[in-house]
Design a protein around this motif. Structure first.
Motif, mmCIF file in Angstrom:
data_model
loop_
_atom_site.group_PDB
_atom_site.id
_atom_site.type_symbol
_atom_site.label_atom_id
_atom_site.label_comp_id
_atom_site.label_asym_id
_atom_site.label_seq_id
_atom_site.Cartn_x
_atom_site.Cartn_y
_atom_site.Cartn_z
ATOM 1 N N ARG A 131 33.217 -20.679 7.480
ATOM 2 C CA ARG A 131 33.390 -20.349 8.887
ATOM 3 C C ARG A 131 32.787 -21.417 9.781
ATOM 4 N NH1 ARG A 131 31.038 -14.989 12.059
ATOM 5 N NH2 ARG A 131 30.477 -16.105 13.960
ATOM 6 N N HIS A 132 31.728 -22.068 9.293
ATOM 7 C CA HIS A 132 31.065 -23.073 10.141
ATOM 8 C C HIS A 132 32.015 -24.228 10.469
ATOM 9 C CE1 HIS A 132 30.512 -24.498 6.019
ATOM 10 N NE2 HIS A 132 30.382 -25.722 6.504
ATOM 11 N N HIS A 133 32.993 -24.522 9.574
ATOM 12 C CA HIS A 133 33.939 -25.606 9.860
ATOM 13 C C HIS A 133 34.763 -25.288 11.112
ATOM 14 C CE1 HIS A 133 32.942 -27.808 6.330
ATOM 15 N NE2 HIS A 133 33.470 -26.945 5.468
ATOM 16 N N ILE A 134 35.321 -24.093 11.141
ATOM 17 C CA ILE A 134 36.153 -23.739 12.294
ATOM 18 C C ILE A 134 35.295 -23.545 13.536
ATOM 19 C CG2 ILE A 134 36.192 -21.211 12.042
ATOM 20 C CD1 ILE A 134 39.269 -21.451 12.526
ATOM 21 N N ASP A 135 34.041 -23.086 13.365
ATOM 22 C CA ASP A 135 33.150 -22.948 14.519
ATOM 23 C C ASP A 135 32.860 -24.307 15.138
ATOM 24 O OD1 ASP A 135 33.104 -20.248 14.116
ATOM 25 O OD2 ASP A 135 31.054 -20.151 13.335
ATOM 26 N N LEU A 136 32.601 -25.319 14.297
ATOM 27 C CA LEU A 136 32.312 -26.654 14.819
ATOM 28 C C LEU A 136 33.529 -27.272 15.496
ATOM 29 C CD1 LEU A 136 30.121 -28.043 11.893
ATOM 30 C CD2 LEU A 136 29.353 -27.469 14.223
ATOM 31 N N SER A 156 33.843 -25.609 18.859
ATOM 32 C CA SER A 156 32.813 -26.140 19.761
ATOM 33 C C SER A 156 33.223 -27.506 20.298
ATOM 34 C CB SER A 156 31.470 -26.233 19.033
ATOM 35 O OG SER A 156 31.019 -24.953 18.628
ATOM 36 N N ALA A 157 33.809 -28.346 19.412
ATOM 37 C CA ALA A 157 34.240 -29.669 19.846
ATOM 38 C C ALA A 157 35.400 -29.597 20.827
ATOM 39 C CB ALA A 157 34.631 -30.512 18.629
ATOM 40 N N LEU A 158 36.200 -28.552 20.753
ATOM 41 C CA LEU A 158 37.354 -28.416 21.646
ATOM 42 C C LEU A 158 36.981 -27.847 23.010
ATOM 43 C CD1 LEU A 158 40.059 -27.093 19.143
ATOM 44 C CD2 LEU A 158 40.057 -29.299 20.319
ATOM 45 N N ILE A 159 35.767 -27.358 23.173
ATOM 46 C CA ILE A 159 35.328 -26.874 24.482
ATOM 47 C C ILE A 159 35.241 -28.043 25.458
ATOM 48 C CG2 ILE A 159 33.417 -25.834 25.762
ATOM 49 C CD1 ILE A 159 32.819 -24.116 23.336
ATOM 50 N N ILE A 160 35.878 -27.905 26.599
ATOM 51 C CA ILE A 160 35.846 -28.952 27.617
ATOM 52 C C ILE A 160 34.652 -28.717 28.528
ATOM 53 C CG2 ILE A 160 37.065 -29.960 29.579
ATOM 54 C CD1 ILE A 160 39.671 -29.331 28.217
ATOM 55 N N TYR A 216 34.413 -14.676 17.562
ATOM 56 C CA TYR A 216 35.275 -14.327 18.688
ATOM 57 C C TYR A 216 34.705 -14.829 20.012
ATOM 58 C CZ TYR A 216 38.288 -11.212 15.936
ATOM 59 O OH TYR A 216 39.188 -10.699 15.041
ATOM 60 N N GLU A 217 33.394 -14.768 20.177
ATOM 61 C CA GLU A 217 32.796 -15.203 21.437
ATOM 62 C C GLU A 217 32.996 -16.707 21.653
ATOM 63 O OE1 GLU A 217 31.340 -13.451 19.109
ATOM 64 O OE2 GLU A 217 30.911 -11.504 20.017
ATOM 65 N N LEU A 218 32.820 -17.491 20.567
ATOM 66 C CA LEU A 218 33.031 -18.938 20.669
ATOM 67 C C LEU A 218 34.504 -19.239 20.936
ATOM 68 C CD1 LEU A 218 31.834 -21.770 20.425
ATOM 69 C CD2 LEU A 218 32.200 -21.646 17.949
ATOM 70 N N HIS A 219 35.376 -18.489 20.304
ATOM 71 C CA HIS A 219 36.816 -18.665 20.535
ATOM 72 C C HIS A 219 37.161 -18.409 21.999
ATOM 73 C CE1 HIS A 219 41.104 -17.162 20.389
ATOM 74 N NE2 HIS A 219 41.225 -18.323 19.805
ATOM 75 N N LEU A 220 36.598 -17.364 22.565
ATOM 76 C CA LEU A 220 36.842 -17.067 23.978
ATOM 77 C C LEU A 220 36.318 -18.178 24.867
ATOM 78 C CD1 LEU A 220 37.731 -15.160 26.252
ATOM 79 C CD2 LEU A 220 35.505 -14.021 26.051
ATOM 80 N N ALA A 221 35.118 -18.685 24.567
ATOM 81 C CA ALA A 221 34.544 -19.764 25.383
ATOM 82 C C ALA A 221 35.432 -21.010 25.335
ATOM 83 C CB ALA A 221 33.133 -20.088 24.887
ATOM 84 N N MET A 222 35.977 -21.328 24.158
ATOM 85 C CA MET A 222 36.859 -22.477 24.028
ATOM 86 C C MET A 222 38.127 -22.293 24.861
ATOM 87 S SD MET A 222 39.823 -23.531 22.217
ATOM 88 C CE MET A 222 39.894 -22.468 20.772
ATOM 89 N N LEU A 223 38.725 -21.089 24.793
ATOM 90 C CA LEU A 223 39.934 -20.833 25.566
ATOM 91 C C LEU A 223 39.665 -20.899 27.061
ATOM 92 C CD1 LEU A 223 41.542 -17.837 23.608
ATOM 93 C CD2 LEU A 223 42.024 -20.274 23.376
ATOM 94 N N GLN A 224 38.559 -20.325 27.486
ATOM 95 C CA GLN A 224 38.227 -20.325 28.915
ATOM 96 C C GLN A 224 38.058 -21.743 29.441
ATOM 97 O OE1 GLN A 224 34.782 -17.767 28.700
ATOM 98 N NE2 GLN A 224 35.914 -15.967 29.421
ATOM 99 N N GLY A 228 37.532 -10.165 27.870
ATOM 100 C CA GLY A 228 37.667 -11.573 28.249
ATOM 101 C C GLY A 228 39.001 -12.154 27.820
ATOM 102 N N HIS A 229 39.422 -11.814 26.595
ATOM 103 C CA HIS A 229 40.744 -12.247 26.123
ATOM 104 C C HIS A 229 41.860 -11.642 26.983
ATOM 105 C CE1 HIS A 229 38.702 -13.318 22.226
ATOM 106 N NE2 HIS A 229 39.574 -14.294 22.295
#
Length: 538
Positions: free
Chosen positions: A419-424, A427-431, A456-464, A493-494
């Protein structure tokens, strides 16, 4: 008779059977005492009580007769009401909008009732109560419309690996004949099984072969028993457009002399071809637009060199030795490519490629140079990059840095503990809004992620963050995961992003992996059994 008894019986001795019978007895009377105690009656009481019983019997007989007559009347009224209600319903049906649906529209609706190929294969028994057979039993018009649409009857799906001890689970031969009579072109899915009694399989295969001139699609699972009959396909498949062949796992072991299956050279309409567990199957390669190969790279390169018209290719490599070619095979029309080894790309050039999917196996060296060299050699207008399997976040981020104009990104992790791979990567895709910060892949309009577990929280932050981007805001996002849904705050949020215009889908459950495959062109040409339906969150 005791006067006290008579004085308290009202009109008992003067009323007729049609008069209301007074059953009240005044307290303090002899009659009342006898009714409310266990005191034995005197001789004078006996005559009175007998007279009361006799009088009440007359009234009861009158009431029973009246009740019978009333019941007959009620029954007649109820029967009339039922008849009238049915008559009214029949008249309302005349005004039903469904009667005014044009036959063409009704036929289109019927086409949506057909089960998918995968679902049809996953059903253990043949059921005539399913579409399209069910449509012929609703009304005469439905029957006429359904029978008049050949496409509803074009599929014969037979999987003998699902036979049970109680009998066959596939189309009975007589129904298969009816289906062929109603169809024009045929889509055949026939999967033999060496562990199932062979005479029924051969009988059905021979029947299907009689109508090979109508074949448009053929998915064939071959057993050793079937080989002599498959040879009879030669010269019989001129209308075939789509072909998938797979072998039972022990076929080559049973007969190592099999070097090729050469009965499809006359498939002059063939556009779509795939084979699993590679045995050479000569086909008119030069006309193919879609190819799925499974075997050694050398054999597949021989095919690709002749298939210059390919639009989509899936190349699954058997073995780990990837020979490097001095001269790459050029595929000028190729738009979509899926490879199971990045090193395969050393041997290819695709100047029109729009979508590239690379699957990395668990112990494969994390080297992205073949991808970079391939893209530089091809100089293609790549729009979608799909990375699946066991990619690491470092090489993934490096690739995204080299492709700033990329508009679609798919990242699917197969390792359940990574899971840490997709989390990182998320995180890198967050603008970041910080001054001077640079965005990774700033042109992305579509991000698709798949992982068994996800934050899910990190995914939401990336989308936002991507939605807030002013130059190229995110338009579509999909998340496929086996993890249960997010907490209520993240879920809202989604939902808020969806209301603001983001086309967002979150798919959960065991089937999420199968649902995600089309994003990286990994769906096989054949149709396989479906997993349980996933849950779609948003």
């Amino acid at each position: 008779m005791d006067d006290s008894l008579c004085s308290k019986c009202g009109n008992l001795f003067t009323s007729g059977p049609t008069d209301v019978f007074d059953v009240t007895v005044a307290p303090g009377t002899r009659h009342y005492t006898l009714l409310n105690t266990n005191e034995p009656p005197d001789d004078s009481d006996m005559a009175f009580i007998h007279s009361v019983i006799s009088k009440s019997s007359v009234r009861l007989a009158f009431l029973d007769d009246k009740i019978v007559k009333l019941r007959e009347t009620v029954k007649k009224l109820e029967d009339e009401r039922v008849s009238l209600a049915v008559f009214q319903t029949e008249n309302r049906r005349v005004l039903s909008p469904s009667r005014r649906i044009p036959s063409e529209v009704l036929g289109e609706i019927f086409s949506w009732t057909l089960p998918s190929i995968g679902n049809a294969l996953s059903v253990d028994t043949f059921n005539i109560a399913r579409s399209p057979w069910l449509l012929t039993h609703v009304s005469s018009r439905w029957r006429a419309v359904s029978i008049s649409i050949p496409s509803l009857w074009s599929r014969i799906i037979i999987d003998y690996s699902e036979d049970t001890e109680i009998g066959p689970t596939n189309y009975p031969l007589n129904l298969a004949k009816t289906l062929v009579q109603r169809a024009q072109k045929l889509t055949i899915h026939f999967y033999g099984c060496s562990e199932t009694e062979s005479s029924r399989q051969i009988q059905m295969l021979e029947f299907i072969l009689q109508h090979s001139s109508h074949w448009e699609e053929l998915s064939l699972g071959i057993t050793s028993t079937m080989l002599p009959f498959v040879a009879a396909f030669h010269g019989q498949v001129s209308s075939l457009k789509r072909l998938w062949i797979q072998w039972e796992h022990d076929l080559l072991m049973l007969d190592p002399t099999i070097s090729s299956i050469d009965c499809f050279q006359s498939a002059f309409s063939l556009l779509d071809f795939g084979v699993r567990q590679y045995i050479p199957v000569p086909v008119p390669v030069h006309q193919l637009t879609r190819y799925h190969g499974d075997g050694f790279l050398e054999e597949q390169l021989d095919v690709l060199e002749l298939a210059s018209g390919l639009v989509e290719a899936r190349i699954n490599i058997t073995g780990h030795r990837i020979p490097l070619s001095d001269e790459a095979v050029e595929l000028p029309s190729l738009r979509r490519l899926y490879v199971t080894y990045a090193a395969v790309l050393h041997n290819l050039k695709a100047p029109a490629l729009e979508g590239l999917a690379v699957r990395k196996r668990q112990y494969e060296h994390p080297d992205i140079s073949p991808v970079g060299l391939f893209l530089a050699r091809s100089a293609c207008p790549l729009q979608r990059l799909s990375l699946t399997g066991h990619h690491h976040e470092e090489t993934t981020i490096q690739l995204l840095q080299r492709l700033p104009s990329l508009t679609e990104f798919v990242f699917a992790i197969e390792d359940p503990d990574a899971r840490h791979h997709i989390d990182l990567v998320m995180s890198a895709l967050i603008i970041s809004t910080a001054p001077g910060s640079t965005a990774l892949a700033p042109q992305l309009q579509c991000i698709v992620l798949e992982s068994k577990d996800v934050d899910y929280e990190l995914h939401l932050a990336m989308l936002q963050s991507r939605r807030r981007a002013t130059q190229c805001p995110l338009r579509y996002a999909a998340l496929y995961t086996q993890r249960a849904g997010p907490d209520p705050l993240t879920f809202h949020g989604h939902q808020k992003l969806r209301r603001e215009g983001l086309d967002l889908m979150v798919v959960m459950g065991a089937a999420a992996h199968q649902e995600a495959k089309h994003w990286y062109y990994a769906d096989e040409i054949c149709y396989t059994k479906q997993h349980p339906a996933p849950s779609v969150l948003v």
